[in-house]
Design a protein around this motif. Sequence first.
Motif, PDB file in Angstrom:
ATOM      1  N   LEU A  52       1.062  -1.293   0.079  1.00 26.93           N
ATOM      2  CA  LEU A  52       0.084   0.097   0.270  1.00 26.93           C
ATOM      3  C   LEU A  52       1.205   1.363   0.144  1.00 26.93           C
ATOM      4  N   THR A  53       1.916   1.120   0.873  1.00 26.97           N
ATOM      5  CA  THR A  53       2.643   2.247   0.673  1.00 26.97           C
ATOM      6  C   THR A  53       3.267   2.879  -0.310  1.00 26.97           C
ATOM      7  N   ALA A  54       3.888   1.567  -0.898  1.00 25.83           N
ATOM      8  CA  ALA A  54       4.544   1.866  -3.121  1.00 25.83           C
ATOM      9  C   ALA A  54       3.288   1.876  -3.552  1.00 25.83           C
ATOM     10  N   PHE A  55       2.056   1.720  -3.713  1.00 26.49           N
ATOM     11  CA  PHE A  55       1.701   1.968  -4.565  1.00 26.49           C
ATOM     12  C   PHE A  55       1.415   3.661  -4.401  1.00 26.49           C
ATOM     13  N   ALA A  56       0.310   4.101  -2.828  1.00 20.32           N
ATOM     14  CA  ALA A  56       0.570   5.489  -2.556  1.00 20.32           C
ATOM     15  C   ALA A  56       1.570   6.751  -2.994  1.00 20.32           C
ATOM     16  N   LEU A  57       3.066   5.861  -2.898  1.00 21.96           N
ATOM     17  CA  LEU A  57       4.080   6.965  -2.893  1.00 21.96           C
ATOM     18  C   LEU A  57       4.233   6.720  -5.503  1.00 21.96           C
ATOM     19  N   ALA A  58       3.791   5.546  -5.742  1.00 21.40           N
ATOM     20  CA  ALA A  58       3.831   5.575  -6.853  1.00 21.40           C
ATOM     21  C   ALA A  58       2.831   6.636  -7.781  1.00 21.40           C
ATOM     22  N   LEU A  59       1.433   6.897  -6.818  1.00 20.93           N
ATOM     23  CA  LEU A  59       0.194   7.394  -7.391  1.00 20.93           C
ATOM     24  C   LEU A  59       0.572   8.848  -6.384  1.00 20.93           C
ATOM     25  N   ALA A  60       1.358   9.344  -5.913  1.00 26.19           N
ATOM     26  CA  ALA A  60       1.881  10.484  -5.319  1.00 26.19           C
ATOM     27  C   ALA A  60       2.913  11.348  -6.452  1.00 26.19           C
ATOM     28  N   LEU A  61       3.885   9.967  -7.040  1.00 32.15           N
ATOM     29  CA  LEU A  61       4.258  10.845  -8.345  1.00 32.15           C
ATOM     30  C   LEU A  61       4.292  10.726  -9.423  1.00 32.15           C
ATOM     31  N   VAL A  62       2.780  10.180  -9.867  1.00 34.96           N
ATOM     32  CA  VAL A  62       2.037  10.738 -11.182  1.00 34.96           C
ATOM     33  C   VAL A  62       1.501  11.878 -10.635  1.00 34.96           C
ATOM     34  N   TYR A  63       0.931  12.100  -9.903  1.00 38.89           N
ATOM     35  CA  TYR A  63      -0.023  13.524  -9.583  1.00 38.89           C
ATOM     36  C   TYR A  63       1.492  14.821  -9.674  1.00 38.89           C
ATOM     37  N   LEU A  64       3.119  14.633  -9.629  1.00 37.30           N
ATOM     38  CA  LEU A  64       3.573  15.533  -8.813  1.00 37.30           C
ATOM     39  C   LEU A  64       4.483  15.686  -9.398  1.00 37.30           C
ATOM     40  N   ILE A  65       4.419  14.342 -11.099  1.00 36.61           N
ATOM     41  CA  ILE A  65       5.360  14.655 -12.163  1.00 36.61           C
ATOM     42  C   ILE A  65       5.047  15.772 -13.060  1.00 36.61           C
ATOM     43  N   PRO A  66       4.056  16.473 -13.365  1.00 35.61           N
ATOM     44  CA  PRO A  66       3.569  17.597 -14.113  1.00 35.61           C
ATOM     45  C   PRO A  66       4.551  18.562 -13.540  1.00 35.61           C
ATOM     46  N   LEU A  67       4.207  19.387 -12.318  1.00 37.97           N
ATOM     47  CA  LEU A  67       4.573  19.757 -11.347  1.00 37.97           C
ATOM     48  C   LEU A  67       5.959  19.938 -11.373  1.00 37.97           C
ATOM     49  N   ILE A  68       6.057  18.668 -11.043  1.00 36.95           N
ATOM     50  CA  ILE A  68       7.930  19.099 -11.258  1.00 36.95           C
ATOM     51  C   ILE A  68       8.391  19.428 -12.464  1.00 36.95           C
ATOM     52  N   TRP A  69       8.498  19.122 -13.870  1.00 39.06           N
ATOM     53  CA  TRP A  69       8.123  19.630 -15.177  1.00 39.06           C
ATOM     54  C   TRP A  69       7.782  20.592 -14.919  1.00 39.06           C
ATOM     55  N   MET A  70       6.577  21.628 -14.940  1.00 40.23           N
ATOM     56  CA  MET A  70       6.610  22.813 -14.659  1.00 40.23           C
ATOM     57  C   MET A  70       7.632  23.306 -14.221  1.00 40.23           C
ATOM     58  N   VAL A  71       8.271  23.086 -12.688  1.00 36.95           N
ATOM     59  CA  VAL A  71       9.447  24.265 -12.176  1.00 36.95           C
ATOM     60  C   VAL A  71      10.887  24.264 -13.053  1.00 36.95           C
ATOM     61  N   LEU A  72      10.910  22.830 -13.342  1.00 34.64           N
ATOM     62  CA  LEU A  72      12.704  22.657 -14.178  1.00 34.64           C
ATOM     63  C   LEU A  72      12.319  23.420 -15.532  1.00 34.64           C
ATOM     64  N   ALA A  73      10.716  23.056 -16.030  1.00 33.24           N
ATOM     65  CA  ALA A  73      10.771  24.431 -17.220  1.00 33.24           C
ATOM     66  C   ALA A  73      11.041  25.591 -17.123  1.00 33.24           C
ATOM     67  N   SER A  74      10.614  25.481 -15.773  1.00 37.84           N
ATOM     68  CA  SER A  74      10.617  27.885 -15.330  1.00 37.84           C
ATOM     69  C   SER A  74      11.938  27.973 -16.202  1.00 37.84           C
ATOM     70  N   PHE A  75      12.513  27.175 -15.476  1.00 36.54           N
ATOM     71  CA  PHE A  75      13.976  27.729 -15.069  1.00 36.54           C
ATOM     72  C   PHE A  75      15.259  27.191 -16.694  1.00 36.54           C
ATOM     73  N   GLN A  76      14.598  26.781 -17.531  1.00 38.58           N
ATOM     74  CA  GLN A  76      14.993  26.300 -18.891  1.00 38.58           C
ATOM     75  C   GLN A  76      14.852  27.090 -20.350  1.00 38.58           C
ATOM     76  N   SER A  77      16.160  27.726 -21.570  1.00 33.86           N
ATOM     77  CA  SER A  77      15.827  28.115 -22.084  1.00 33.86           C
ATOM     78  C   SER A  77      14.390  27.121 -23.622  1.00 33.86           C
ATOM     79  N   GLU A  78      13.979  27.892 -23.763  1.00 29.52           N
ATOM     80  CA  GLU A  78      13.616  27.578 -25.231  1.00 29.52           C
ATOM     81  C   GLU A  78      13.444  26.457 -25.977  1.00 29.52           C
ATOM     82  N   LYS A  79      15.515  26.723 -26.030  1.00 30.76           N
ATOM     83  CA  LYS A  79      15.721  25.311 -26.576  1.00 30.76           C
ATOM     84  C   LYS A  79      15.272  23.558 -25.902  1.00 30.76           C
ATOM     85  N   ASP A  80      16.274  23.889 -24.832  1.00 37.56           N
ATOM     86  CA  ASP A  80      16.264  23.257 -23.674  1.00 37.56           C
ATOM     87  C   ASP A  80      14.476  22.358 -23.399  1.00 37.56           C
TER      88      ASP A  80
END
Length: 268
Positions: free
Chosen positions: A8-36
């Motif tokens: 259950l813990t592994a499932f919860a962590l995997a589900l949390a990661l699915v929700y966090l991936i777009p947020l993580i990408w958004m934060v990283l993309a805000s510090f990237q150049s258009e080329k990246d």
Amino acid sequence: MKFKRYLLTAFALALALVYLIPLIWMVLASFQSEKDILASKWIPSQWFAENYKIILQRAKLGTWFVNSLISATTATLGILLVCVPAAYAVSRMEFPGRKILYLLSLTGFMIPGQAIAIPLYLLVRRFGLVNNLLGIIIPALPSSMAVFILSQFMKAIPLDYEEAARLDGANELDVMLKVILPMSLPAVATVTVLHFTWIWNDFFWPLIVMTSDKMYTLPVGLVALAASDVNIRYGPIMAANVLASLPVIVVYIFMQRYLTRGVVLSLR
């Protein structure tokens, strides 16, 4: 039993990661150049903080931020002011038609906002609230979700506390404000987080009510900004989205210890 807990813990962590991936990408993309960004890189080849400077200089981000903050904060406080007494009345008081009134208040769950958008807009326009923050705040006040969560929580509070307060001479208002409301803080926190987030992120209704870019809220302003740029620059847009997410994250951090407990107890 331990294996089930680990699973259950592994499932919860995997589900949390699915929700966090777009947020993580958004934060990283805000510090990237258009080329990246166009190359679909996750880690910037060079950290590019210029995106934040560009969006703050170019857009009316400060005005939109203030509009969103005023409408979300005022509407959330107004919802609590209206719905706490309503929830107390239907959960702790006896009067004719109480159950019917409670069921009618829950029809808000069954009727989508889009279905009443046209008559609601006509009503708002008649009162002269188009292109006014009150046009966002006032329609949000009668919340069936808030009444449901608060009333379910208040029903679970034992009558002994209320009876003891009445023996000490407390009237109905004293019982609500000094006994029931302090004990309902987890439910109040839940309603606060849910409604602040909903109003802050709402795009549909502010898009209809607001006609001037000076009165836009953040979701409407960011979409208008992206649509007005022929050659869309994703970095500044991602930077603006990060800044727009901060108030909701701050509210959640301060209220998180009440949120889970409030949802669980109110649905018992």
